[in-house]
Design a protein around this motif. Structure first.
Motif, PDB file in Angstrom:
ATOM      1  N   ALA A 284       0.871  -1.189  -0.042  1.00 27.86           N
ATOM      2  CA  ALA A 284      -0.048   0.064   0.024  1.00 27.86           C
ATOM      3  C   ALA A 284       0.902   1.219  -0.029  1.00 27.86           C
ATOM      4  N   ASP A 285       1.925   1.295   0.696  1.00 26.43           N
ATOM      5  CA  ASP A 285       2.940   2.246   1.017  1.00 26.43           C
ATOM      6  C   ASP A 285       3.294   2.384  -0.716  1.00 26.43           C
ATOM      7  N   LEU A 286       3.352   1.571  -1.431  1.00 30.05           N
ATOM      8  CA  LEU A 286       4.005   1.745  -2.572  1.00 30.05           C
ATOM      9  C   LEU A 286       2.882   2.225  -3.826  1.00 30.05           C
ATOM     10  N   GLY A 287       1.890   2.610  -3.226  1.00 33.06           N
ATOM     11  CA  GLY A 287       0.755   2.939  -4.043  1.00 33.06           C
ATOM     12  C   GLY A 287       0.096   1.894  -4.621  1.00 33.06           C
ATOM     13  N   PHE A 288       0.055   0.526  -4.175  1.00 33.48           N
ATOM     14  CA  PHE A 288      -0.671  -0.505  -4.695  1.00 33.48           C
ATOM     15  C   PHE A 288      -2.025  -0.297  -4.174  1.00 33.48           C
ATOM     16  N   ALA A 289      -3.146   0.041  -4.849  1.00 30.51           N
ATOM     17  CA  ALA A 289      -4.408   0.228  -4.471  1.00 30.51           C
ATOM     18  C   ALA A 289      -5.069  -1.019  -3.638  1.00 30.51           C
ATOM     19  N   PHE A 290      -4.941  -2.197  -4.334  1.00 24.31           N
ATOM     20  CA  PHE A 290      -5.554  -3.462  -3.831  1.00 24.31           C
ATOM     21  C   PHE A 290      -5.047  -3.967  -2.711  1.00 24.31           C
ATOM     22  N   ALA A 291      -3.858  -3.372  -1.998  1.00 27.13           N
ATOM     23  CA  ALA A 291      -3.469  -3.820  -0.939  1.00 27.13           C
ATOM     24  C   ALA A 291      -4.400  -3.262   0.419  1.00 27.13           C
ATOM     25  N   TYR A 292      -4.895  -2.468   0.020  1.00 28.74           N
ATOM     26  CA  TYR A 292      -5.945  -1.850   1.187  1.00 28.74           C
ATOM     27  C   TYR A 292      -6.866  -2.904   1.411  1.00 28.74           C
ATOM     28  N   ILE A 293      -7.394  -3.646   0.260  1.00 28.23           N
ATOM     29  CA  ILE A 293      -8.549  -4.436   0.524  1.00 28.23           C
ATOM     30  C   ILE A 293      -7.767  -5.480   1.335  1.00 28.23           C
ATOM     31  N   GLY A 294      -6.564  -6.123   1.272  1.00 33.41           N
ATOM     32  CA  GLY A 294      -5.953  -6.870   2.245  1.00 33.41           C
ATOM     33  C   GLY A 294      -6.099  -6.562   3.739  1.00 33.41           C
ATOM     34  N   ILE A 295      -5.586  -5.218   4.083  1.00 30.73           N
ATOM     35  CA  ILE A 295      -5.689  -4.689   5.069  1.00 30.73           C
ATOM     36  C   ILE A 295      -7.033  -4.781   5.725  1.00 30.73           C
ATOM     37  N   GLY A 296      -7.988  -3.926   4.923  1.00 31.37           N
ATOM     38  CA  GLY A 296      -9.387  -4.047   5.240  1.00 31.37           C
ATOM     39  C   GLY A 296      -9.749  -5.566   5.711  1.00 31.37           C
ATOM     40  N   ASP A 297      -9.527  -6.569   5.016  1.00 27.96           N
ATOM     41  CA  ASP A 297      -9.903  -8.013   5.140  1.00 27.96           C
ATOM     42  C   ASP A 297      -9.521  -8.321   6.674  1.00 27.96           C
ATOM     43  N   LEU A 298      -8.130  -7.892   6.890  1.00 28.83           N
ATOM     44  CA  LEU A 298      -7.643  -8.250   8.488  1.00 28.83           C
ATOM     45  C   LEU A 298      -8.393  -7.676   9.410  1.00 28.83           C
ATOM     46  N   TYR A 299      -8.812  -6.518   9.163  1.00 25.76           N
ATOM     47  CA  TYR A 299      -9.934  -5.799  10.493  1.00 25.76           C
ATOM     48  C   TYR A 299     -11.104  -6.222  10.387  1.00 25.76           C
ATOM     49  N   ARG A 300     -11.587  -6.573   9.114  1.00 26.22           N
ATOM     50  CA  ARG A 300     -13.024  -7.074   9.096  1.00 26.22           C
ATOM     51  C   ARG A 300     -13.309  -8.495   9.958  1.00 26.22           C
ATOM     52  N   GLY A 301     -12.366  -9.461   9.618  1.00 26.58           N
ATOM     53  CA  GLY A 301     -12.318 -10.536  10.022  1.00 26.58           C
ATOM     54  C   GLY A 301     -11.694 -10.764  11.371  1.00 26.58           C
ATOM     55  N   GLY A 302     -10.957  -9.375  12.072  1.00 26.63           N
ATOM     56  CA  GLY A 302     -10.533  -9.544  13.249  1.00 26.63           C
ATOM     57  C   GLY A 302      -9.160 -10.403  13.379  1.00 26.63           C
TER      58      GLY A 302
ATOM     59  N   GLY B  22      -5.499 -11.026  13.472  1.00 25.11           N
ATOM     60  CA  GLY B  22      -4.193 -10.354  14.110  1.00 25.11           C
ATOM     61  C   GLY B  22      -4.457  -9.134  14.730  1.00 25.11           C
ATOM     62  N   VAL B  23      -5.689  -8.509  14.438  1.00 24.34           N
ATOM     63  CA  VAL B  23      -6.034  -7.193  15.030  1.00 24.34           C
ATOM     64  C   VAL B  23      -7.433  -7.079  15.543  1.00 24.34           C
ATOM     65  N   GLU B  24      -7.669  -6.214  16.434  1.00 24.50           N
ATOM     66  CA  GLU B  24      -9.327  -6.352  17.099  1.00 24.50           C
ATOM     67  C   GLU B  24      -9.989  -6.107  15.744  1.00 24.50           C
TER      68      GLU B  24
ATOM     69  N   LEU C 255     -15.143  -2.974  11.941  1.00 29.42           N
ATOM     70  CA  LEU C 255     -15.721  -2.841  10.741  1.00 29.42           C
ATOM     71  C   LEU C 255     -15.392  -1.553   9.931  1.00 29.42           C
ATOM     72  N   LEU C 256     -15.446  -0.311  10.919  1.00 28.02           N
ATOM     73  CA  LEU C 256     -15.323   0.982  10.594  1.00 28.02           C
ATOM     74  C   LEU C 256     -13.858   1.219   9.403  1.00 28.02           C
ATOM     75  N   LYS C 257     -13.006   0.500  10.426  1.00 24.39           N
ATOM     76  CA  LYS C 257     -11.495   0.643   9.805  1.00 24.39           C
ATOM     77  C   LYS C 257     -11.778  -0.446   8.464  1.00 24.39           C
ATOM     78  N   ALA C 258     -12.180  -1.336   8.407  1.00 21.13           N
ATOM     79  CA  ALA C 258     -12.212  -2.259   7.276  1.00 21.13           C
ATOM     80  C   ALA C 258     -12.815  -1.422   6.236  1.00 21.13           C
ATOM     81  N   GLY C 259     -13.994  -0.701   6.461  1.00 17.71           N
ATOM     82  CA  GLY C 259     -14.757   0.011   5.511  1.00 17.71           C
ATOM     83  C   GLY C 259     -13.674   1.121   4.960  1.00 17.71           C
ATOM     84  N   GLU C 260     -12.996   1.888   5.858  1.00 17.78           N
ATOM     85  CA  GLU C 260     -12.254   3.002   5.408  1.00 17.78           C
ATOM     86  C   GLU C 260     -11.136   2.385   4.418  1.00 17.78           C
ATOM     87  N   TYR C 261     -10.669   1.061   4.524  1.00 16.58           N
ATOM     88  CA  TYR C 261      -9.782   0.770   3.790  1.00 16.58           C
ATOM     89  C   TYR C 261     -10.130   0.501   2.303  1.00 16.58           C
TER      90      TYR C 261
END
Length: 324
Positions: A177-195, A197-199, A202-208
């Motif tokens: 994501a830091d290199l500008g690859f937009a699709f990577a934010y979906i991966g981060i969002g999925d981690l937050y959506r499913g909890g 490795g992180v709490e 859903l709001l963070k998931a949606g923002e990503y």
């Protein structure tokens, strides 16, 4: 499903960037097509291939790419591989694609190294081998190839070919994501959506997810299903917050669900404005959001609009209009 989308993206996107530097150089010079091929530089030959490719003359594109590759263009080897992968101007042949990607990879091209990893991951043109896929993804990632970083994240998230590790998944998604690859934010969002490795958040998931579309709106078609699923979950979370009388939190959930395309969320936002729940009562805003939902054929919202006419909220009281 997400992994399949990544493979499609790798085929469609990788060589857009593959020859960018060569293309910019060639375009700054005289148009390639005005010179005989024998007088062209590798950069000009490559650009002539790009021009033919854009014109969907794939046979001519292949000729120019081959000449460019013979003249020293690393990117041209990759583009020939791309034509074989996609079956453009030639019969689709993953083994041939592998061969040409290997030529580019041997010359240090990060995109080609990444695509070799993808072919090993899917077993296209070679025997499926997750260890080899991991090796090539890591080599490309070490060269800051964003799709390789993203696919490493996906491997560690799913535990496909590696020991599952959500921490590493987050690390690689974030680097991509830091290199500008937009699709990577979906991966981060999925981690937050499913909890994972992180709490769960859903709001963070949606923002990503939203960030992905802000960076690349063209991904909407490929992401429609997961976006819809998350938007439904967000609206349900909003309803749960509403039932708990946490109207401010409900508004947050409803707004993000609406931003991701959930029509019913517009109705819910309108309802909060109509009755001043968690927000200042505002009939104009209520009407605005109800109208957005109605414009998207949400029939249930007509009941809400009817109640406003019945009670004269923001409109002239009109029982006939309400019944209508």
């Amino acid at each position: 499903m997400k992994k399949i989308m990544l493979f499609v993206l790798s085929l469609c996107l990788c060589f857009t960037a593959f020859g960018a530097a060569f293309a910019e150089t060639a375009q700054a010079e005289a148009p390639a097509a005005e010179k005989p091929a024998a007088e062209m530089t590798a950069e000009e030959l490559y650009q002539a291939g790009e021009d033919a490719n854009d014109a969907e003359d794939y046979g001519k594109a292949l000729e120019y790419y081959q000449l460019a590759a013979d003249a020293g263009s690393t990117e041209a080897w990759g583009m020939i591989g791309d034509l074989y992968t996609m079956g453009l101007g030639v019969e689709q042949d993953y083994s041939k694609a592998f061969e040409y990607y290997q030529k580019a990879a041997d010359l240090g091209n990060a995109d080609a190294i990444f695509l070799l990893g993808s072919l090993y991951y899917y077993g296209e043109g070679v025997e499926q081998d997750y260890d080899k896929a991991l090796e090539y993804y890591q080599k490309a990632a070490d060269l800051s190839q964003p799709m390789a970083l993203n696919d490493l994240g996906n491997m560690y998230e799913t535990g496909q070919g590696v020991e599952q590790d959500y921490g590493l998944a987050m690390k690689y998604y974030q680097q991509a994501a830091d290199l500008g690859f937009a699709f990577a934010y979906i991966g981060i969002g999925d981690l937050y959506r499913g909890g994972k490795g992180v709490e769960q958040d859903l709001l963070k998931a949606g923002e990503y997810y939203k960030k992905t579309l802000e960076l690349d709106a063209d991904l909407l078609t490929q992401l429609q299903e997961p976006l819809n699923e998350l938007a439904v979950s967000l609206r349900q979370a909003g309803l749960d917050a509403y039932n708990a009388e946490d109207y401010g939190k409900a508004m947050e959930y409803f707004q993000l669900a609406a931003d991701l395309g959930n029509i019913e969320a517009w109705r819910s936002i309108g309802f909060l404005y109509q009755w001043g729940l968690g927000v200042d009562q505002d009939f104009d805003k209520a009407l605005e959001y109800y109208q957005l939902a109605v414009d998207q054929n949400d029939v249930k919202t007509l009941v809400n609009l009817g109640s406003m006419y019945l009670n004269g909220q923001g409109v002239e009281q009109d029982s006939g209009k309400a019944i209508e």
